[in-house]
Motif scaffolding. Structure first.
Motif, short mmCIF file in Angstrom:
data_model
loop_
_atom_site.label_atom_id
_atom_site.label_comp_id
_atom_site.label_asym_id
_atom_site.label_seq_id
_atom_site.Cartn_x
_atom_site.Cartn_y
_atom_site.Cartn_z
N VAL A 92 21.95 -70.31 -9.99
CA VAL A 92 22.00 -70.19 -8.54
C VAL A 92 20.74 -69.46 -8.07
O VAL A 92 20.45 -68.36 -8.54
CB VAL A 92 23.26 -69.41 -8.08
N LEU A 93 20.00 -70.09 -7.17
CA LEU A 93 18.83 -69.46 -6.57
C LEU A 93 19.27 -68.76 -5.30
O LEU A 93 19.89 -69.38 -4.43
CB LEU A 93 17.77 -70.51 -6.26
N GLY B 164 19.52 -62.79 0.10
CA GLY B 164 20.94 -62.55 -0.11
C GLY B 164 21.84 -63.76 0.01
O GLY B 164 23.05 -63.65 -0.09
N GLU B 165 21.25 -64.94 0.22
CA GLU B 165 22.04 -66.16 0.40
C GLU B 165 21.71 -67.19 -0.66
O GLU B 165 20.54 -67.37 -1.02
CB GLU B 165 21.75 -66.78 1.78
N GLU B 166 22.72 -67.91 -1.13
CA GLU B 166 22.48 -69.01 -2.05
C GLU B 166 21.71 -70.11 -1.33
O GLU B 166 22.10 -70.55 -0.26
CB GLU B 166 23.82 -69.58 -2.56
N VAL B 167 20.61 -70.57 -1.94
CA VAL B 167 19.85 -71.65 -1.35
C VAL B 167 19.93 -72.92 -2.19
O VAL B 167 19.70 -74.02 -1.67
CB VAL B 167 18.37 -71.28 -1.11
N ALA B 168 20.27 -72.79 -3.47
CA ALA B 168 20.40 -73.97 -4.32
C ALA B 168 21.14 -73.60 -5.59
O ALA B 168 21.18 -72.44 -5.99
CB ALA B 168 19.03 -74.55 -4.65
N ARG B 169 21.71 -74.63 -6.21
CA ARG B 169 22.48 -74.43 -7.44
C ARG B 169 22.25 -75.60 -8.36
O ARG B 169 22.11 -76.73 -7.94
CB ARG B 169 23.94 -74.26 -7.03
N ALA C 224 24.12 -76.97 -11.94
CA ALA C 224 25.20 -76.80 -12.91
C ALA C 224 25.28 -78.05 -13.77
O ALA C 224 26.31 -78.70 -13.85
CB ALA C 224 26.52 -76.53 -12.20
N ASP C 225 24.16 -78.36 -14.40
CA ASP C 225 24.05 -79.61 -15.16
C ASP C 225 23.89 -79.37 -16.65
O ASP C 225 23.22 -80.14 -17.34
CB ASP C 225 22.84 -80.42 -14.65
N GLY C 226 24.47 -78.27 -17.17
CA GLY C 226 24.34 -77.99 -18.59
C GLY C 226 22.98 -77.42 -18.92
O GLY C 226 22.28 -76.88 -18.07
N PHE C 227 22.58 -77.54 -20.18
CA PHE C 227 21.30 -76.99 -20.62
C PHE C 227 20.15 -77.64 -19.87
O PHE C 227 20.12 -78.85 -19.69
CB PHE C 227 21.11 -77.20 -22.13
N GLN C 228 19.21 -76.81 -19.46
CA GLN C 228 17.99 -77.28 -18.80
C GLN C 228 16.80 -76.62 -19.46
O GLN C 228 16.83 -75.41 -19.73
CB GLN C 228 18.00 -76.91 -17.31
N GLY C 229 15.75 -77.37 -19.70
CA GLY C 229 14.53 -76.80 -20.24
C GLY C 229 13.75 -76.08 -19.16
O GLY C 229 14.05 -76.20 -17.97
N ALA C 230 12.72 -75.36 -19.60
CA ALA C 230 11.91 -74.58 -18.65
C ALA C 230 11.30 -75.47 -17.57
O ALA C 230 11.26 -75.09 -16.40
CB ALA C 230 10.83 -73.81 -19.40
N GLU C 231 10.82 -76.65 -17.95
CA GLU C 231 10.21 -77.54 -16.95
C GLU C 231 11.21 -77.93 -15.87
O GLU C 231 10.86 -77.98 -14.69
CB GLU C 231 9.64 -78.79 -17.62
N SER C 232 12.44 -78.20 -16.25
CA SER C 232 13.47 -78.57 -15.27
C SER C 232 13.79 -77.41 -14.33
O SER C 232 13.97 -77.60 -13.12
CB SER C 232 14.74 -79.03 -15.96
N ALA D 138 10.90 -76.93 -11.97
CA ALA D 138 10.94 -77.98 -10.94
C ALA D 138 12.01 -77.66 -9.91
O ALA D 138 11.80 -77.86 -8.70
CB ALA D 138 11.18 -79.34 -11.58
N PHE D 139 13.16 -77.19 -10.36
CA PHE D 139 14.25 -76.77 -9.46
C PHE D 139 13.76 -75.67 -8.51
O PHE D 139 13.98 -75.73 -7.30
CB PHE D 139 15.43 -76.29 -10.32
N LEU D 140 13.05 -74.67 -9.06
CA LEU D 140 12.52 -73.59 -8.23
C LEU D 140 11.49 -74.11 -7.24
O LEU D 140 11.51 -73.72 -6.07
CB LEU D 140 11.90 -72.50 -9.11
#
Length: 115
Positions: free
Chosen positions: A80-81, A85-90, A92-100, A103-105
Motif C-alpha cells: 500500500v502506497l 496519510g492517505e492510501e493512494v494505491a495498492r 496485492a498480486d503476490g510476489f513482485q520483483g523490484a522492477e514491478s 513501476a508501481f511507485l
C-alpha cells in the motif's frame, strides 16, 4: 524525511500510525509469518527503498488483527502506497520483483519520488 537503511517493522497499529506521521511517502507491506512470497519480498523492498526516495514499512497484521479490517488486507503480500496519510494505491498480486514495485511507485506516487 530521513530514509532508514532497512524497512521499518512497526509491531502494531499504534506504531504504524507513528511511522505514517513521520514518513511521507510510505510504502507499507502487509505480510504474514510463514508466507514464502512475503519472505521473498523483504530483499526486494530493501532494494526498492534504496533505489527510490520512499520509506518502506513491513507490518504483520496477525500481530494486531485490527489492521486487517482497518487496511482491508485480504491477501498477502499486499503493498500500500500512502501519501499525506492517505492510501493512494495498492498492489496485492503476490510476489513482485523490484522492477514491478518501482513501476508501481512511478505510476502512482506524486512527483517527488526519485526512482
Amino acid at each position: 524525511m530521513t530514509l532508514t537503511a532497512k524497512p521499518l517493522r512497526p509491531a502494531d497499529a499504534d506504531e504504524l500510525d507513528d511511522v505514517l506521521a513521520s514518513h511521507d511517502p510510505l510504502l507499507v507491506e502487509f505480510y504474514t509469518a510463514g508466507c514464502a512470497m512475503c519472505q521473498a519480498m523483504e530483499p526486494v523492498l530493501g532494494t526498492v527503498q534504496r533505489a527510490a526516495d520512499v520509506t518502506v514499512a513491513m507490518v504483520n497484521p496477525g500481530d494486531d488483527i485490527g489492521l486487517v479490517d482497518a487496511w482491508n488486507v485480504r491477501s498477502v503480500p499486499t503493498l500500500v502506497l500512502v501519501e499525506d496519510g492517505e492510501e493512494v494505491a495498492r498492489m496485492a498480486d503476490g510476489f513482485q520483483g523490484a522492477e514491478s514495485v518501482v513501476a508501481f511507485l512511478n505510476e502512482h506516487a506524486a512527483t517527488g519520488l526519485t526512482v
